[in-house]
Design an enzyme around this catalytic site. Structure first.
Site, PDB file in Angstrom:
ATOM      1  N   TYR A   1     -49.459  -5.342 -15.722  1.00 22.64           N
ATOM      2  CA  TYR A   1     -49.679  -4.677 -14.434  1.00 22.64           C
ATOM      3  C   TYR A   1     -48.855  -3.399 -14.318  1.00 22.64           C
ATOM      4  O   TYR A   1     -49.387  -2.338 -13.969  1.00 22.64           O
ATOM      5  CB  TYR A   1     -49.333  -5.625 -13.285  1.00 22.64           C
ATOM      6  CG  TYR A   1     -49.180  -4.916 -11.962  1.00 22.64           C
ATOM      7  CD1 TYR A   1     -50.293  -4.452 -11.262  1.00 22.64           C
ATOM      8  CD2 TYR A   1     -47.914  -4.676 -11.420  1.00 22.64           C
ATOM      9  CE1 TYR A   1     -50.147  -3.773 -10.056  1.00 22.64           C
ATOM     10  CE2 TYR A   1     -47.765  -4.003 -10.222  1.00 22.64           C
ATOM     11  CZ  TYR A   1     -48.884  -3.551  -9.543  1.00 22.64           C
ATOM     12  OH  TYR A   1     -48.737  -2.866  -8.354  1.00 22.64           O
TER      13      TYR A   1
ATOM     14  N   HIS B   1     -44.612   4.757 -11.380  1.00 23.66           N
ATOM     15  CA  HIS B   1     -45.901   4.948 -10.716  1.00 23.66           C
ATOM     16  C   HIS B   1     -45.749   6.020  -9.639  1.00 23.66           C
ATOM     17  O   HIS B   1     -44.676   6.152  -9.037  1.00 23.66           O
ATOM     18  CB  HIS B   1     -46.372   3.652 -10.047  1.00 23.66           C
ATOM     19  CG  HIS B   1     -46.598   2.520 -11.001  1.00 23.66           C
ATOM     20  ND1 HIS B   1     -46.701   1.209 -10.587  1.00 23.66           N
ATOM     21  CD2 HIS B   1     -46.745   2.500 -12.352  1.00 23.66           C
ATOM     22  CE1 HIS B   1     -46.902   0.430 -11.638  1.00 23.66           C
ATOM     23  NE2 HIS B   1     -46.922   1.184 -12.718  1.00 23.66           N
TER      24      HIS B   1
ATOM     25  N   HIS C   1     -42.195   5.704  -7.582  1.00 25.51           N
ATOM     26  CA  HIS C   1     -41.320   4.539  -7.622  1.00 25.51           C
ATOM     27  C   HIS C   1     -41.343   3.953  -9.027  1.00 25.51           C
ATOM     28  O   HIS C   1     -42.201   4.295  -9.844  1.00 25.51           O
ATOM     29  CB  HIS C   1     -41.746   3.484  -6.591  1.00 25.51           C
ATOM     30  CG  HIS C   1     -43.110   2.923  -6.831  1.00 25.51           C
ATOM     31  ND1 HIS C   1     -44.264   3.523  -6.365  1.00 25.51           N
ATOM     32  CD2 HIS C   1     -43.521   1.812  -7.517  1.00 25.51           C
ATOM     33  CE1 HIS C   1     -45.313   2.809  -6.730  1.00 25.51           C
ATOM     34  NE2 HIS C   1     -44.889   1.764  -7.437  1.00 25.51           N
TER      35      HIS C   1
ATOM     36  N   HIS D   1     -40.716   0.367 -11.619  1.00 26.04           N
ATOM     37  CA  HIS D   1     -40.570  -1.069 -11.847  1.00 26.04           C
ATOM     38  C   HIS D   1     -39.753  -1.232 -13.128  1.00 26.04           C
ATOM     39  O   HIS D   1     -40.102  -0.641 -14.158  1.00 26.04           O
ATOM     40  CB  HIS D   1     -41.927  -1.746 -12.049  1.00 26.04           C
ATOM     41  CG  HIS D   1     -42.859  -1.624 -10.882  1.00 26.04           C
ATOM     42  ND1 HIS D   1     -43.028  -2.629  -9.955  1.00 26.04           N
ATOM     43  CD2 HIS D   1     -43.676  -0.611 -10.500  1.00 26.04           C
ATOM     44  CE1 HIS D   1     -43.913  -2.242  -9.047  1.00 26.04           C
ATOM     45  NE2 HIS D   1     -44.324  -1.027  -9.357  1.00 26.04           N
TER      46      HIS D   1
END
Length: 238
Positions: free
Chosen positions: A22, A110, A123, A125
């Site tokens: 993802y 992203h 941002h 991850h």
């Protein structure tokens, strides 16, 4: 406008491979509409058996991590919109080196467009494992076994979160939140931006304003043009 956000969560065994796909916008998450917001991906500190392949590492974590154990942890971080993509990457690299030294990780940046205001929302991850390689050669299945303090070569890699009191972990999170704010501000200043972020809550900063209400895409669609204009004005003046 720079804004502060840092959250951390854990993913159980069986969830790591899918979540890594993802954040990297791979597989079913790689449709054009999703891939458009992917700016960069990176990984590091993987054990030798993973051969530089984070997907293999997370797949083995899902297969061999202890039942009910955390296969990964994840930091979600807002990035200063004032900085360029290459500056975001440098910022994250420095943060990972300081806060997750030696830990296997995979990160993705992203940059979706906000549902209200056509504003970019960069941002990151950062998925990481608490099992830090210690120089002992292990197979994938052994890597995720319980640590053996008497004979480390017979057990798995030690989890540095294991056996620590909740209060210690909470203090570590508070410290990490402050470190992330300080590092962002260093990068903003070094690159000539006046904006700054603050990791403290409104209450701790002596600000009486209530937290901003999160509308979400559905709530935004229900707003009239007048309501959207008013909401945007409030955000710009905040």
């Amino acid at each position: 406008m720079a804004s502060y956000h840092l959250s951390i969560k854990s993913g159980k065994r069986g969830k790591a491979t899918e979540h890594a796909a993802y954040i990297a916008r791979e597989g079913k998450h790689g449709r054009a509409a999703k891939r458009e917001d992917l700016i960069a991906t990176e990984h590091g500190n993987l054990p030798d058996w993973a051969d530089g392949n984070p997907a293999l590492f997370w797949n083995m974590a899902d297969e061999h991590e202890r039942k009910n154990g955390a296969a990964y942890r994840e930091l979600e971080l807002a990035l200063p919109a004032e900085l360029r993509p290459e500056q975001h990457i440098a910022l994250l690299q420095e943060f990972v080196e300081a806060e997750l030294p030696g830990k296997p990780y995979q990160l993705a940046i992203h940059e979706p467009i906000a549902a209200l205001g056509e504003v970019k929302q960069p941002h990151a991850h950062i998925m990481f494992s608490d099992r830090k390689p210690d120089g002992i050669e292990r197979t994938p299945s052994q890597h995720f076994k319980r640590y053996n303090p008497t004979n480390p070569e017979l057990g798995g890699c030690k989890k540095d979160s294991g056996g620590r009191e909740p209060g210690v972990l909470k203090n570590e999170l508070v410290s990490r939140r402050e470190s992330w704010a300080n590092l962002q501000n260093q990068f903003l200043e070094a690159n000539g931006h006046a904006a700054r972020v603050d990791h403290r809550s409104n209450k701790d900063r002596g600000i009486e304003a209530p937290p901003e209400r999160h509308l979400g895409p559905v709530g935004i669609k229900k707003m009239s043009p007048e309501e959207r204009s008013e909401y945007q004005g409030k955000r710009r003046s905040a």
